[in-house]
Design an enzyme around this catalytic site. Structure first.
Site, PDB file in Angstrom:
ATOM      1  N   ASP A 181      19.782  39.526  43.144  1.00 58.33           N
ATOM      2  CA  ASP A 181      20.758  38.921  42.599  1.00 58.33           C
ATOM      3  C   ASP A 181      19.950  38.398  41.139  1.00 58.33           C
ATOM      4  OD1 ASP A 181      22.412  36.930  41.612  1.00 58.33           O
ATOM      5  OD2 ASP A 181      22.863  36.225  43.424  1.00 58.33           O
ATOM      6  N   TYR A 224      39.090  53.240  25.028  1.00 63.90           N
ATOM      7  CA  TYR A 224      39.567  53.121  26.956  1.00 63.90           C
ATOM      8  C   TYR A 224      38.328  53.836  27.495  1.00 63.90           C
ATOM      9  CZ  TYR A 224      41.647  52.626  31.378  1.00 63.90           C
ATOM     10  OH  TYR A 224      42.013  52.415  32.777  1.00 63.90           O
ATOM     11  N   PHE A 273      23.865  32.731  46.648  1.00 56.05           N
ATOM     12  CA  PHE A 273      24.592  31.465  45.668  1.00 56.05           C
ATOM     13  C   PHE A 273      26.017  31.432  46.226  1.00 56.05           C
ATOM     14  CE2 PHE A 273      27.369  30.688  42.160  1.00 56.05           C
ATOM     15  CZ  PHE A 273      26.963  29.300  41.886  1.00 56.05           C
ATOM     16  N   ASP A 274      26.785  30.413  46.017  1.00 60.61           N
ATOM     17  CA  ASP A 274      28.065  30.484  46.743  1.00 60.61           C
ATOM     18  C   ASP A 274      29.026  31.494  46.688  1.00 60.61           C
ATOM     19  OD1 ASP A 274      28.816  29.648  44.270  1.00 60.61           O
ATOM     20  OD2 ASP A 274      29.608  27.945  44.661  1.00 60.61           O
ATOM     21  N   LYS A 316      24.541  34.362  32.420  1.00 66.97           N
ATOM     22  CA  LYS A 316      23.428  33.339  32.365  1.00 66.97           C
ATOM     23  C   LYS A 316      22.161  33.909  31.374  1.00 66.97           C
ATOM     24  CE  LYS A 316      25.215  32.326  36.424  1.00 66.97           C
ATOM     25  NZ  LYS A 316      26.327  33.127  36.852  1.00 66.97           N
ATOM     26  N   HIS A 347      34.904  23.790  46.833  1.00 66.40           N
ATOM     27  CA  HIS A 347      34.458  22.687  46.120  1.00 66.40           C
ATOM     28  C   HIS A 347      35.081  23.042  44.392  1.00 66.40           C
ATOM     29  CE1 HIS A 347      31.740  25.895  45.550  1.00 66.40           C
ATOM     30  NE2 HIS A 347      31.138  25.571  44.184  1.00 66.40           N
ATOM     31  N   ALA A 394      20.922  37.122  38.218  1.00 63.14           N
ATOM     32  CA  ALA A 394      21.648  36.242  37.327  1.00 63.14           C
ATOM     33  C   ALA A 394      20.481  35.853  36.177  1.00 63.14           C
ATOM     34  CB  ALA A 394      22.325  35.003  37.791  1.00 63.14           C
TER      35      ALA A 394
END
Ligand code: F0G
Length: 460
Positions: A216, A73, A125-126, A259, A451, A218
């Site tokens: 960001d 943990y 990004f969304d 990614k 979406h 990714a």
């Protein structure tokens, strides 16, 4: 066809059976799914290009890591291994694992944004946009204008429009800009890369106005590969050196590790030197994600991520990876199918508006092409256009996206050359009967990120 397929720098040790349903079955399945690709069952899909996120094939080293991992943990060895790898790859001191990219956004953005504040990005990004809005702030996209012209081949179409960034800061007031986000690669613009120079110039503007810059991150490794290929002065640098330099210009990063770090689950939040900010992030991590030494992940996820961070930097792998996109894109060139060119790092973004000029943005050409691809060959793709963009949060009106793409996102180390041929053949078939294809209307939608869940019906 001038582009050769780059052979896989790996061989296959384990396989997963996939099957293609009959056309009648596919038509039934997509109607049952209310024409929403996210409602399809994956077993009813032949080639799944819905996303490159978490759909990667792990290596034998990573699978061995699953067994070696420490599930403690607090203070497990996999956690320390991950810290070491992430510090080495990014050059940042403060690293927090989280369960995926949006968790890092939730933790960080909540500290920097609130009502009346803005986030400016080369493109949000969304989920990134959603977390800006959930924090009460507003998201402004500020990509270079070339990004809006799919046929215009320029090397760094994902760049921030730096001049516009400065004028936006002046317009809204530097004190109201909670953060600037530079997304590498620029997913929403087609996986398009951002140049080192552009990161440097964006950082200079942020410094001038005392605004924090977030990467960001990714697809940081694919972005670095493009810099190495295309930007002067970088051809002799290693991918890791390029990534280190890129991160050195920002103050923090949020990373979906699903990614370029080639895992199935995981994310990172990194802060370069602001210890106080990191301390606030840790408090939020404990309440939202779990204790800081696991951040919502199991020990095996941490272990696989520590390994994947390095595998993602391998140049032989990156050459093959970007080569897959270039191969598929060249097949489309031969057929006169327009896509965001030059092709990006994680997928081919087909220009659905060019394919269906008769379908207006509010009847979602990108979604119409996604549905056709499924009907044609059991391929699952998604809309990156007005359907994904959604409604104006203030007026509720349908927004008109700068592009109407259907994204064919390619999972890492998963599909072969023959699969790519099937995808190209399907698009060529659809192009022949393009004039008969109709648009869609929404019959039900949730208030945010519609979406993923909306129901649609065919127009007419
Ligand atoms: N930022 C970018 C640029 C992304 O592409 C994504 C996810 C995220 C943040 C959020 O990360 O999913 O780990 O929470 N993109 C996926 C996609 C979902 O399909 O492009 P996440």
């Amino acid at each position: 066809m001038s582009v050769k397929y780059i052979p896989e720098p790996f061989r296959i040790k384990m396989v997963e059976t996939i099957k293609m349903l009959s056309r009648d079955e596919r038509e039934l399945k997509i109607a049952e799914a209310k024409y929403n690709m996210f409602n399809l069952r994956a077993e009813d899909v032949y080639i799944d290009l819905l996303t490159d996120s978490g759909t990667n094939a792990m290596s034998q080293e990573q699978w061995a890591g699953v067994m070696r991992a420490d599930e403690a943990y607090a203070g497990g060895s996999s956690y320390f291994k991950l810290l070491e790898a992430a510090r080495d790859v990014t050059g940042y001191e403060y690293i927090q694992p989280v369960h995926q990219g949006r968790a890092a956004e939730k933790i960080l953005f909540g500290l920097l944004l609130r009502e009346g504040k803005y986030s400016i990005s080369n493109m949000h990004f969304d989920t990134t946009r959603a977390h800006v809005e959930l924090a009460g702030a507003r998201a402004i996209d500020c990509v270079v204008p070339e990004a809006g012209d799919p046929s215009k081949r320029v090397p760094f179409k994902g760049n921030m429009d730096v001049e516009k960034l400065e004028s936006l800061i002046k317009k809204y007031g530097a004190e109201n800009i909670g953060l600037v986000v530079i997304t590498v690669t620029n997913n929403s613009a087609g996986g398009q890369p951002v140049s080192m120079r552009n990161v440097r110039e964006t950082a200079a503007v942020c410094r001038k106005y005392n605004i924090k810059l977030n990467i960001d991150a990714a697809r940081y490794a694919e972005n670095a590969y493009f810099i190495k290929q295309r930007e002067e002065g970088y051809s002799n640098k290693s991918i890791k050196e390029i990534i280190n330099e890129m991160f050195s210009y920002a103050d923090m990063f949020t990373m979906s590790a699903k990614k370029d770090s080639i895992v199935n689950m995981g994310g990172l939040l990194g802060i370069k030197e602001d210890e106080q900010l990191f301390s606030s992030c840790k408090v939020r991590t404990i309440s939202f994600e779990g204790f800081i030494s696991y951040g919502g992940l199991s020990g095996r996820d941490l272990e696989c991520l520590a390994i994947g961070l390095y595998e993602g930097l391998d140049e032989n792998y990156l050459r093959y990876r970007i080569g897959q996109m270039e191969y598929l894109a060249a097949l489309l060139d031969d057929a006169g199918i327009i896509y965001q060119a030059p092709v990006g790092g994680h997928g081919v973004f087909v220009d659905a508006q060019a394919m269906f000029p008769h379908i207006p943005y509010y009847e979602f050409p990108g979604q119409a092409l996604a549905v056709e691809l499924y009907k044609e060959a059991g391929i699952r793709a998604c809309d990156i256009g007005s359907y994904m963009l959604g409604n104006d949060p203030d007026t509720g009106e349908q927004l008109h996206s700068a592009f109407e793409f259907t994204r064919l996102a390619v999972p890492r180390r998963v599909y072969t050359q023959a699969h790519l041929d099937v995808i190209a053949d399907a698009l060529i078939e659809i192009k022949v009967r393009a004039a008969e294809v109709k648009g869609y209307r929404i019959t039900w939608e949730p208030p945010v990120l519609r979406h993923f869940q909306a129901s649609l019906e065919l127009v007419g």
